[in-house]
Enzyme design. Structure first.
Site, PDB file in Angstrom:
ATOM      1  N   HIS A  33       0.829  -1.208   0.000  1.00  0.00           N
ATOM      2  CA  HIS A  33       0.000   0.000   0.000  1.00  0.00           C
ATOM      3  C   HIS A  33       0.863   1.256   0.000  1.00  0.00           C
ATOM      4  CE1 HIS A  33      -2.796  -2.968   2.009  1.00  0.00           C
ATOM      5  NE2 HIS A  33      -3.594  -2.471   1.079  1.00  0.00           N
ATOM      6  N   ASP A 147      -4.692  -7.248  -7.276  1.00  0.00           N
ATOM      7  CA  ASP A 147      -6.110  -7.504  -7.543  1.00  0.00           C
ATOM      8  C   ASP A 147      -6.361  -7.203  -9.027  1.00  0.00           C
ATOM      9  OD1 ASP A 147      -7.242  -8.113  -4.797  1.00  0.00           O
ATOM     10  OD2 ASP A 147      -6.252  -6.205  -4.417  1.00  0.00           O
TER      11      ASP A 147
END
Length: 283
Positions: A33, A147
């Site tokens: 992140h 993802d």
């Protein structure tokens, strides 16, 4: 760094901004992140990150209740990375009334792979992302390649709704042994963590075989599934797809992605590797 919890505060803080870069997250942040925030800084200013565990994208029996909420630690990581503003709403703020309107992505992108095993998941993802885009009004939004199916869904959402947002993809960060960084890795016990690299190893083996000339895509995918099952995994899928469409490769395909999702104990892991072919696929 500002920490805001309401839509009104967010809109007031971003009033007049035209180059905002946005990183949506569910929190429980790791180095992957942080790398997305660092990437966002290269594309816009201010950098806004959201932290919201979205109930719409969790199905019955999934881990919505136990998904780690670590706001204080997350804010420390974001501030150190140079994030300017964190938007951390609660469920009532994001959904002040029951969400009877939703975004339903096309089945061409969501009818298979993760969409087949998590019904309604991408409806929930697309709905909350559209709401967040409406609130933040970014010029750029950064999503991770880990993802991969989600990334393509968001790109198509932006295209079909004519949103003036550039979607930037961040590479997957991995631990030294190759395991893709994920907030859900914390669910693994010590023994499972040692085995968790097996999924990436199987995907890498498929990539190597295809780059060396193997064209029996179904065969190499089935072999990877067998290997995982023999090692005690419960496999949802291992598939080779065209990286731009997520459809089965065609003779025109020049860039592929191999995707996998499988359960190790009570933890579902996903991973993918995208790669170019040295020549067009012959099927």
């Amino acid at each position: 760094m500002q920490l805001l919890h309401t839509a009104a505060e967010l809109r007031a803080a971003l009033a007049g901004q035209s180059k905002t870069a946005f990183v949506p997250t569910m929190g429980n942040l790791h180095a992957g992140h942080v790398s997305l925030v660092e990437l966002a800084k290269q594309h816009g200013q201010p950098v806004v990150a959201s932290i919201f565990v979205n109930p719409l994208q969790f199905g019955a029996g999934e881990d919505f209740e136990r998904y780690p909420r670590t706001l204080e630690a997350d804010c420390g990581k974001l501030e150190a990375a140079g994030c300017d503003l964190v938007f951390a709403p609660d469920v009532a703020e994001m959904y002040p009334v029951p969400q009877s309107f939703s975004v339903q992505p096309c089945s061409r992108l969501t009818g298979e792979l993760d969409g087949a095993f998590r019904p309604g998941h991408f409806n929930g993802v697309a709905t909350v992302v559209l709401k967040l885009f409406n609130l933040v009004q970014p010029r750029v939004a950064v999503f991770g390649k880990k993802d991969y199916q989600q990334l393509l869904v968001i790109r198509e959402l932006v295209r079909q709704f004519n949103l003036p947002i550039e979607i930037v993809a961040g590479d997957t960060l991995r631990d030294p042994d190759g395991l893709a960084m994920s907030s859900r890795n914390a669910y693994l016990d010590a023994s499972e963590r040692m085995q968790a690299t097996r999924l990436q190893q199987e995907l890498a083996g498929i990539r190597a075989a295809v780059q060396s000339g193997e064209r029996d895509f179904a065969g190499v995918s089935a072999a990877a599934c067998r290997h995982l099952k023999m090692a005690g995994w419960r496999v949802d899928y291992v598939e080779l797809r065209d990286a731009g469409t997520l459809q089965l490769p065609t003779p025109a395909s020049t860039h592929l992605v191999v995707l996998g999702a499988a359960w190790l104990g009570q933890t579902r892991l996903i991973d993918n590797l995208d790669f170019a072919l040295p020549e067009r696929v012959e099927i």
